[in-house]
Scaffold this motif. Structure first.
Motif, short mmCIF file in Angstrom:
data_model
loop_
_atom_site.label_atom_id
_atom_site.label_comp_id
_atom_site.label_asym_id
_atom_site.label_seq_id
_atom_site.Cartn_x
_atom_site.Cartn_y
_atom_site.Cartn_z
N PHE A 94 0.69 -1.19 0.01
CA PHE A 94 0.09 -0.03 0.07
C PHE A 94 0.66 1.29 0.04
O PHE A 94 0.51 2.30 -0.64
N HIS A 95 1.90 1.28 0.76
CA HIS A 95 2.76 2.56 0.86
C HIS A 95 4.08 2.39 -0.12
O HIS A 95 4.60 3.47 -0.59
N HIS A 96 4.52 1.00 -0.16
CA HIS A 96 5.92 1.22 -0.92
C HIS A 96 6.06 -0.01 -1.76
O HIS A 96 5.30 -0.71 -1.83
N ASP A 97 6.90 0.09 -2.93
CA ASP A 97 7.35 -1.11 -3.64
C ASP A 97 8.50 -1.65 -3.18
O ASP A 97 9.35 -1.08 -2.48
N HIS A 98 8.47 -3.11 -3.37
CA HIS A 98 9.44 -3.91 -2.83
C HIS A 98 9.97 -4.86 -3.90
O HIS A 98 9.36 -5.24 -4.99
N LEU A 99 11.29 -4.60 -4.03
CA LEU A 99 11.94 -5.47 -5.27
C LEU A 99 12.95 -6.56 -4.41
O LEU A 99 13.43 -6.47 -3.58
N PHE A 100 12.78 -7.79 -5.34
CA PHE A 100 13.19 -8.84 -5.03
C PHE A 100 14.56 -9.34 -6.27
O PHE A 100 13.90 -9.50 -6.88
N ILE A 101 15.73 -9.16 -5.63
CA ILE A 101 16.96 -9.13 -6.68
C ILE A 101 17.84 -10.42 -6.42
O ILE A 101 17.87 -10.49 -5.07
N PRO A 102 18.82 -10.82 -7.23
CA PRO A 102 19.61 -11.68 -6.74
C PRO A 102 20.61 -11.27 -5.73
O PRO A 102 20.85 -10.22 -5.67
N TYR A 103 20.71 -11.99 -4.79
CA TYR A 103 21.06 -11.62 -3.43
C TYR A 103 22.38 -10.95 -3.50
O TYR A 103 22.92 -10.10 -2.86
N GLU A 104 23.44 -11.80 -4.21
CA GLU A 104 24.56 -11.39 -4.51
C GLU A 104 25.08 -9.99 -4.99
O GLU A 104 25.93 -9.42 -4.93
N ARG A 105 23.87 -9.45 -5.76
CA ARG A 105 23.95 -8.17 -6.40
C ARG A 105 23.14 -7.03 -5.44
O ARG A 105 22.85 -5.98 -6.20
#
Length: 132
Positions: free
Chosen positions: A105-116
């Motif tokens: 509702f408030h923010h966007d969340h990104l899941f990207i490759p951990y090592e980067r």
């Protein structure tokens, strides 16, 4: 409390924050297993997708393939804002980074490759600075 819709303001104010930990995507049938606290759930026909800390998935014996860093864009984006996801994805894609986006509702969340993860924060910070 409505969020921001102006793309320039969204990009300039996104303040990407790398959250601590490693996160994984897994799927279960039925409800969230007892003792687990996912940070994201998505109900699909094939099952309930959970995004949770890797150590919690390991402890529960849940399978996963992808280990991610979690970045929160600290700007309060409106759910009907246009272009933020596209601009972020384009910036990361240009660096060869995959990105799984979840809008809260408030923010966007990104899941990207951990090592980067740290590299992604740097790229997004640079994008914000260029968007003044």
């Amino acid at each position: 409390m409505s969020g921001e819709t102006d793309l320039r303001k969204l990009l300039n104010g996104m303040s990407p924050e790398l959250r601590p930990g490693r996160y994984v995507f897994t799927v279960v049938e039925g409800d969230v297993p007892p003792g687990l606290t996912p940070v994201v759930t998505v109900a699909e026909q094939e099952g309930l997708t959970l995004v949770l800390r890797r150590e919690d998935a390991d402890a529960a014996g849940l399978p996963y393939d992808y280990v991610a860093a979690w970045i929160t864009l600290r700007v309060h984006s409106a759910l009907d804002a246009v272009g933020l996801t596209a601009a972020v994805a384009q910036e990361l894609a240009a660096a060869g980074l995959s990105c799984n986006v979840v809008a809260g509702f408030h923010h966007d969340h990104l899941f990207i490759p951990y090592e980067r993860g740290a590299e992604a924060v740097t790229l997004l910070t640079d994008l914000a600075q260029r968007s003044v």
